[in-house]
Design an enzyme around this catalytic site. Structure first.
Site, short mmCIF file in Angstrom:
data_model
loop_
_atom_site.label_atom_id
_atom_site.label_comp_id
_atom_site.label_asym_id
_atom_site.label_seq_id
_atom_site.Cartn_x
_atom_site.Cartn_y
_atom_site.Cartn_z
N ASP A 1 74.24 -39.87 -8.38
CA ASP A 1 74.14 -38.75 -7.44
C ASP A 1 75.45 -38.68 -6.67
O ASP A 1 75.91 -39.69 -6.12
CB ASP A 1 72.98 -38.95 -6.47
CG ASP A 1 71.63 -38.66 -7.10
OD1 ASP A 1 71.56 -37.76 -7.94
OD2 ASP A 1 70.65 -39.35 -6.75
N GLU B 1 66.82 -35.06 -12.74
CA GLU B 1 66.31 -36.43 -12.85
C GLU B 1 66.50 -37.01 -14.25
O GLU B 1 65.81 -37.95 -14.64
CB GLU B 1 64.82 -36.50 -12.45
CG GLU B 1 64.48 -35.81 -11.14
CD GLU B 1 65.23 -36.37 -9.95
OE1 GLU B 1 65.80 -37.47 -10.05
OE2 GLU B 1 65.24 -35.71 -8.90
#
Length: 520
Positions: free
Chosen positions: A344, A183
Site C-alpha cells: 500500500d 486486495e
C-alpha cells in the site's frame, strides 16, 4: 549487476471521502495521506530521476477515487488552510518546543511548498514521471469494489472495470494496460472480463500463483499467463516482509517515528472545538519515536538524526538481502528471477514516516549493491517467456482468501450489492425514455459503485469507525433505490433534485450506463 530484477509495486488508494464539511474526519484521511505520503513520494521519485547516478523504477496504481480527490478543486482550495491550522496548533503546544517539534514544523512547511510548487496539480506530476519512464501507472477497480463478492452479477464487475478505465484515460490521456485488483482478490474467470476490458496484467498474492493449474515451474519468480492472455505477477513475501511489518520489519525500529502517539489526543477538546475540529482525533502531529517501551505514554522524543542514520542502514540491509536472494534463485532455477514487492503506498510516509526516505536510499544505494529495478510494463515489454497457468481464488488479505470481507460483521451488505446490481443491469439493458432519465440512471450507477467500496466492509470487520462505514453504505444504497424509483415513477425526479445529488457525489463524469448492459 546481479542478474534478475526487483519490481516495487505501490497501490495508492483512498475511498471517496470528499466532504462538504471542512475539518471532518473524512477530510483528514485524505489530507494526511497527501501531506505525509503522496507529496513526499513524488518528491523522492523526482529527485531520484534528476540524479545521474539513479534509475528509479516503480509501478504504481492510482485508484479512480483517489484521482477524483486529487483533482477536486474544493479540496485543493482547502488543503493549505488545513496544513496551516496544524502548524498553528503545533506552535502553541509546549511539547513541540524541542528538536522533534522543530523538525516536524520544518517538514510540514517543506511539503506545503512542495504542494505550492505545482499549484496542487499532483496528477500532472505522476503523468510526467510516467513519460520519463520512472513510473508505470496502473488503474484499480472504480471504487475498490471487492470483485469476488460481486461476481454473481458479472455486469457489476464490468461496471467497476470499465468505469476505472474511462477515468484513467480521462486523467492520463490513454487507457491503462495494468490494474491493481482490489486486495489482490481473484476469482476464476475474472481474467476473461479483464481481457474484454483490454486489461493485460495485474498482481496476485503468492499463493494465488503457487496453487494455480498447472503449478508454475518457476513459482512466483516469473509471471504467468492465463489462456485468456492475462499476465499475473506474484507477491514475494521475502521481499515485502522487512518493509511492511512493524513487528518483524524496519518500521518497528525504536528510532523511527511512532504512528499512534499524536498531539490530537492531548489538546483539550474545547480548544479543538473552537477551531471547528470535531473532537479529539489524530491530527498528523507526531513528536515521539517508537522507543522500546510498550506503553504509548512512555515514548521518547523523536530524534531525526538517529532516524536518518537508521534509514541508511535499513536500506543497505534490504538491498543486500535482495542481492543474496537473487543469487540463490539464479543458482537454483537457472533463470533471471523477478522479485515482486507490492505495498500500500500509504505505508510510505503515513504509516511509516521514514518510508519515503527509505525509498530514496534504496534508489541511491542500489548501484553499489548491484540490484536492478524494473516496472511490470517494462518486464512484459522485454518479451520474456511466460509460464502458462490458471491462478486460483485468492487475496492478500488476512487468511489469504475472502473471509475478511465476508464474515459476521459485513456479510449482510453482499446481498444488498447483489439486489442493487441486478436492478441496475435490468434498467440499463431495457434502456430509458429520455435524457433526464439517462442522467438519473447514470447517477444511480455512481451511487451503486460508491456503495460497493470494499473500504467500508474492511472498516466493519476492523471495528474502527464502523458507524461512519454503515452510514456511507446505507446513504449510497438509499440514493440508488430512490433514483431507480424515480425512473419507474410517472412523477420522476426534478432536475434540481438530481443536480443536488450530482453535486454531492460528483465523481465519474464520464460514467456510461452501457457498462452494465446485460452479458449474454
Amino acid at each position: 549487476m546481479t542478474k534478475g530484477k526487483l519490481a516495487l509495486v505501490l497501490h495508492a488508494h483512498l475511498p471517496y471521502v470528499r466532504s462538504a464539511n471542512p475539518g471532518s474526519l473524512e477530510e483528514d484521511w485524505f489530507f494526511q495521506a497527501l501531506l505525509e505520503c503522496y507529496l513526499p513520494l513524488l518528491e523522492v521519485i523526482e529527485n531520484s530521476v534528476n540524479s545521474n547516478e539513479q534509475n528509479p523504477k516503480i509501478t504504481i496504481s492510482l485508484s479512480p477515487t483517489l484521482l477524483s480527490l486529487l483533482s477536486d478543486q474544493d479540496l485543493k482550495n482547502r488543503f493549505p488552510d488545513w496544513v496551516k491550522l496544524r502548524l498553528s496548533l503545533l506552535e502553541k503546544s509546549t511539547k513541540s518546543q524541542n528538536e522533534a517539534g522543530r523538525f516536524l514544523k520544518k517538514n510540514i512547511i517543506k511539503q506545503l511548498k512542495n504542494w505550492s510548487s505545482c499549484d496542487g496539480e499532483i496528477i500532472d506530476r505522476f503523468s510526467q514521471l510516467e513519460k520519463l519512464k520512472a513510473l508505470d501507472l496502473m488503474t484499480c477497480a472504480a471504487t475498490h469494489g471487492y470483485l469476488p463478492l460481486l461476481r454473481e452479477t458479472p455486469e457489476a464487475v464490468k461496471g467497476q472495470l470499465k468505469t476505472a478505465i474511462r477515468e484513467h484515460q480521462r486523467f492520463f490521456g490513454k487507457k491503462p494496460k495494468g490494474i491493481w485488483l482490489p486486495e489482490c482478490a481473484y476469482y476464476e474467470g475474472l481474467d476473461h472480463l479483464m481481457r474484454e476490458c483490454d486489461l493485460r496484467y495485474s498482481v496476485l498474492d503468492g499463493h494465488g500463483i503457487l496453487h494455480g493449474k498447472p503449478r508454475p515451474k518457476y513459482g512466483i519468480y516469473a509471471p504467468v499467463c492465463t489462456k485468456n492472455g492475462i499476465a499475473f505477477f506474484a507477491r514475494d513475501s521475502e521481499s515485502t516482509l522487512p518493509v511492511w511489518s512493524a513487528r518483524e520489519g524496519y518500521p518497528g525500529n525504536p528510532e523511527y517515528r511512532e504512528f499512534h502517539k499524536d498531539l490530537g489526543w492531548d489538546i483539550p477538546f474545547e480548544e479543538l472545538a473552537k477551531l471547528g475540529l470535531e473532537g479529539n482525533r489524530p491530527l498528523g502531529l507526531k513528536l515521539h519515536k517508537v522507543t522500546s517501551k510498550q506503553s504509548i505514554r512512555e515514548k521518547d522524543l523523536y530524534d531525526p538524526t538517529s532516524a536518518s542514520k537508521q534509514v541508511k542502514e535499513d536500506a543497505k540491509d534490504y538491498l543486500i538481502g535482495r542481492k543474496k536472494q537473487l543469487i540463490k534463485l539464479i543458482d537454483q532455477t537457472g533463470i533471471n528471477p523477478l522479485l515482486i514487492a507490492p505495498f500500500d503506498a500509504e505505508l510510505f510516509g503515513h504509516w511509516w514516516f521514514e518510508g519515503p526516505m527509505f525509498l530514496a536510499e534504496i534508489f541511491k544505494q542500489a548501484k553499489n549493491h548491484k540490484v536492478q529495478f524494473t516496472t511490470l510494463k517494462d518486464y512484459l515489454s522485454s518479451k520474456k517467456e511466460l509460464q502458462l497457468c490458471e491462478p486460483c481464488p485468492s487475496s492478500w488479505g488476512q487468511g489469504g482468501f475472502h473471509n475478511y470481507w465476508l464474515n459476521e460483521t459485513n456479510a449482510w451488505v453482499v446481498n444488498e450489492w447483489s439486489k442493487a446490481g441486478k436492478a441496475m443491469v435490468e434498467c440499463c439493458s431495457n434502456g430509458v425514455s429520455n435524457q433526464l432519465n439517462l442522467r438519473i440512471l447514470q447517477q444511480a450507477g455512481r451511487e451503486l459503485l460508491l456503495a460497493q467500496s470494499s473500504d467500508w466492509s474492511f472498516i466493519l470487520k476492523a471495528g474502527t469507525t464502523t458507524e461512519l462505514a454503515k452510514e456511507r453504505i446505507h446513504r449510497h444504497l438509499n440514493r440508488f433505490w430512490n433514483l431507480m424509483q424515480a425512473i419507474e415513477s410517472k412523477n420522476g425526479m426534478s432536475e434540481s433534485e438530481l443536480k443536488e445529488l450530482e453535486l454531492e457525489d460528483s465523481i465519474f463524469p464520464l460514467i456510461h450506463a452501457n457498462d452494465w448492459y446485460q452479458i449474454y
